[in-house]
Design a protein around this motif. Sequence first.
Motif: not given
Lengths: 361, 361
Positions: A199-200, A262-268, A300-302
Amino acid sequence: MKVGVIGGGQLGRMLALAGTPLGMQFSFLDPAADACAAALGEHLLGDYDSQQHLKQLAQSVDVVTFEFENVPAETVAYLSQFVPVYPNAESLRIARDRLNEKMLFEKLGIPVTKFADVLSQEGLEQGVAKVGLPAILKTRTMGYDGKGQKVLRSTADVQGAFSELGNVPCLLEGFVDFSSEVSVIAVRARDGEVRCYPLAHNTHHDGILHLSIASQAHPLQSLAEDYASRVLNELEYVGTLGFEFFVVDDGLMANEIAPRVHNSGHWTTEGAQCSQFENHLRAIAGLPLGSTATLEHSAMLNCVGRMPTAQQILQIADTHVHDYNKAEKPGRKVGHITVRCQSEEQLKQRVSQVEQLLQSL
Amino acid sequence: MKVGVIGGGQLGRMLALAGTPLGMQFSFLDPAADACAAALGEHLLGDYDSQQHLKQLAQSVDVVTFEFENVPAETVAYLSQFVPVYPNAESLRIARDRLNEKMLFEKLGIPVTKFADVLSQEGLEQGVAKVGLPAILKTRTMGYDGKGQKVLRSTADVQGAFSELGNVPCLLEGFVDFSSEVSVIAVRARDGEVRCYPLAHNTHHDGILHLSIASQAHPLQSLAEDYASRVLNELEYVGTLGFEFFVVDDGLMANEIAPRVHNSGHWTTEGAQCSQFENHLRAIAGLPLGSTATLEHSAMLNCVGRMPTAQQILQIADTHVHDYNKAEKPGRKVGHITVRCQSEEQLKQRVSQVEQLLQSL
């Protein structure tokens, strides 16, 4: 394998970066001459509903996928005549309409807030009677990053609200008293295997995702995976899907799904064994899925509106730059920064340094 | 920032994959219409010594770098009129000629095997008298992957050897009695900072690199870093450099340097905090260097002549595909596979599985 992508923005760009090492080649259909994915493949300059361009794309690739969900059903049906299309038409039909989404969640026993379909100002007033105030009125389709929404706190806010959102079909949603927002990125293979990332934990600024932190052994992980699997299996979904939740007293309440990376998965990209982008491509290409396990601690920060220079970002240790090469514009996502550290403590410190940089622009 | 690359093969391709997220754009000069880097940037179809094309490239980018070392000195000098060029002309002059390399090592106190400059068959015979047999005769320039070499074991082998290698300037090198081969990938920034990756332990098949395994706390790490730093600082080098060594009884003996990203550093894409490709670009762009620390345990295996399918590779867990999209040809590097695992034991097992796959083709 040749992959066609409807849309040539940053998600298409990151798909191409992930797929090129797999030997894939990319074609993007996008009406914008400066589409930022175009640097990494062929660019078909055309509208998303242009049959000529859709046919040209479909006939030159082995599989077609999407960068966004606001695709007319006819587009998917048309493309499917020529080439496999993932995710399927039904997934897009559900995900692009908030009413369909909420009805699916209810059907699958996934908790949702009270909601009402709103087709007129009169319908809105009936909806308020059912849902109560405060509530949020949202356009059923085409909303993103907080756009197409109006918060209704009092009966005065209700007046004229339907026309303010453009006299289009809307959904009224009851306010959710949540402690935080989380999302799970899930991927389903052609053979039905489902894998989920940790989960993020997400924070928004002005309706736009600001920060995602990858969790470690989150107590709601298995519940989120259960909900995501229900949706993916029901839709016979193939590819990566983002599923946003509110964390409430008794667990999770579904917010929305996005039938794409999805943007909240860019950390992957840096933070997982195999990124959401590569896993989307593996899924649609019929390849074995990659591991969704984390590497160290990630966030991850946008970068919204303004992109710091690589020089500014990389002066902060443990950061990774993702510059979309897009023109800066207020409210526009122009890049993101990932941070990967050996400890949670260090991650917090780095995230705080990046936040200071972003605020200083 | 726009980056010009002389050469559009797999190294250019991987540079572009690493640099695109930094917001960089790439132009490749390559005479081959099917140059595999071309998918990721602009492709100038021209010869490496074509002043017209070199000028066109130099005037359209902010910095120029190289994918290989066999660049005429005039090319570097010509490009430098228009744009910064890294690594510099002196580094290329040294690295493309085995005699210059060996002389530099001697000057810097880095152990090398006995060697002799050979300009004729008569010179070869004098060289053999000095170096002894067995020895290896190598062309001074243009050799790679075991090409342009002849092993001399007996006086019979010496006869006609100079003309066999094409009557070009050669170097005779004494045989080294080594226990293994290692390399260090080092990077030097514009401001002089040097960082090194953990040593890779290398195995060759038929003169071509087969397997590189990243070491953990290798006892010769600091010695290799010392030698690499001497070379980088002496040359005022900017960018990534590969330095190959023989492991001998009393330490390391220099084999050769490559003034570019190096095949034995391909494991860094998944296996290090910041890859050799990104660090090369950071260096030439004047950006802060990234961490060279490892992530878990890594190895890299080359795909020579034949490329397994992604399906075949990804059935082995913990693998990552790097398909160059090059036509298959005996002896040609067409891709590589990296493996990243949580334990050394697991890494050994996965490497063995990949080796079985490669042998089965």
